[in-house]
Design an enzyme around this catalytic site. Structure first.
Site: not given
Ligand code: A3P
Length: 289
Positions: A45, A47-48, A50, A73, A78, A101, A131, A223, A251
């Site tokens: 959670k 920004g992986t 992303w 994936w 992973w 992770h 998150s 996003f 989210r």
């Molecule tokens: P939120 O639940 O706060 O919205 P991971 O990929 O490590 O599981 O992280 C997921 C989090 O990254 C989620 O946060 C998701 O919305 C956020 N996220 C993914 N892509 C994003 C983007 N392009 N810009 C901003 N937040 C992003």
């Protein structure tokens, strides 16, 4: 492999058995990294997804074709998950992009001496906790986590899946400024200046981008684009495994959303645990816009 209610305990940390087995975890520790590999490391959670998207786009000079046709994936599997060997690109295709992770201390022996480029992504832990809590509600492979107050206690104790956020971040970033093959970058940096973050990653990976390529990367990993992209928003995963009626993987994507969830008391508790566990750690976090 369903195993939705199975947890694998490995080196004192629990991992969802739907994605991990003792064998897959064990194999990860012995992975023969290659010099050309790119490893994205993060606590969940943070920004992986992303960063997976950003790296994919940088490697493809902003061309979104793969991002729109191959799930994240499979583009950046992973390392510790059981499907990793079947997804890893053939060794002749370089660079391989791999995600993990796992905590640093478990991977350190495999990484030692390798010139693998590591991108470590971190995020302020209040937003990570919120998150992660919401993700528990939609992901059937994560345990029931009760109320946010109950989840927060477990998070602060490091008793959640994937272990302690504090240990993860401290261990991966210790001495980061002296390691030329590790780039440390934060969710908040990406959020505040996406183009700057893309440039930082492209220069670290030695993949310079022309202005229009940079613009294309930024366009496809913002996003809204990612929220609509089925290859990264996890809508390809069946509802028995991720229930999209209970929440969206993409989210909110905001800095400081924790303020909508934490009570004053929870904030104070968090603050005292954070201060004690992060004592001596020079990292600074951005808690809100
Ligand atoms: P939120 O639940 O706060 O919205 P991971 O990929 O490590 O599981 O992280 C997921 C989090 O990254 C989620 O946060 C998701 O919305 C956020 N996220 C993914 N892509 C994003 C983007 N392009 N810009 C901003 N937040 C992003």
């Amino acid at each position: 492999m369903e195993r939705l209610n199975v947890m694998e305990m490995f080196h004192g940390i629990s991992f969802p058995g739907h994605l991990h087995t003792q064998d897959s975890l064990q194999l990860a520790l012995k992975f023969p990294f290659q010099e050309s590999d790119i490893l994205i490391a993060s606590y969940p959670k943070s920004g992986t997804t992303w960063m997976q998207e950003l790296v994919s786009l940088v490697l493809n000079r902003g061309d979104p074709h793969l991002s729109h046709t191959v799930p994240n994936w499979a583009r950046a599997p992973w390392l510790e998950q059981h499907y990793f060997p079947s997804l890893l690109k053939s060794p002749s295709v370089t660079p391989r992009v791999i995600t993990t992770h796992l905590p640093f201390h478990l991977l350190a022996p495999a990484l030692q001496g390798s010139k693998t480029k590591v991108v470590y992504v971190s995020r302020n832990p209040r937003d990570v906790a919120v998150s992660f809590f919401h993700f528990h509600k939609m992901a059937a492979f994560l345990p029931e986590c009760g109320t946010f107050a109950e989840f927060l206690d477990q998070f602060l104790e490091g008793a959640v899946c994937y272990g302690s956020w504090f240990d993860h971040v401290k261990d991966w970033t210790r001495g980061a400024d002296t390691q030329s093959n590790l780039l440390q970058i934060t969710y908040e940096e990406m959020s505040r200046d996406l183009r700057g973050a893309i440039q930082k990653v492209s220069s670290f990976l030695r993949r310079p981008l022309a202005e229009d390529e940079l613009s294309s990367c930024a366009k496809h990993c913002n996003f809204d684009s990612m929220k609509d992209n089925r290859m990264v928003n996890y809508s390809l995963i069946p509802a028995e495994i991720m229930d999209h009626n209970k929440g969206a993987f993409m989210r909110k994507g905001k800095i400081g959303d924790w303020k909508n969830t934490f009570t004053e008391e929870q904030d104070q508790l968090f603050d005292s645990v954070f201060r004690s566990k992060m004592k001596g750690c020079a990292l600074e976090f951005v808690w809100g816009d």
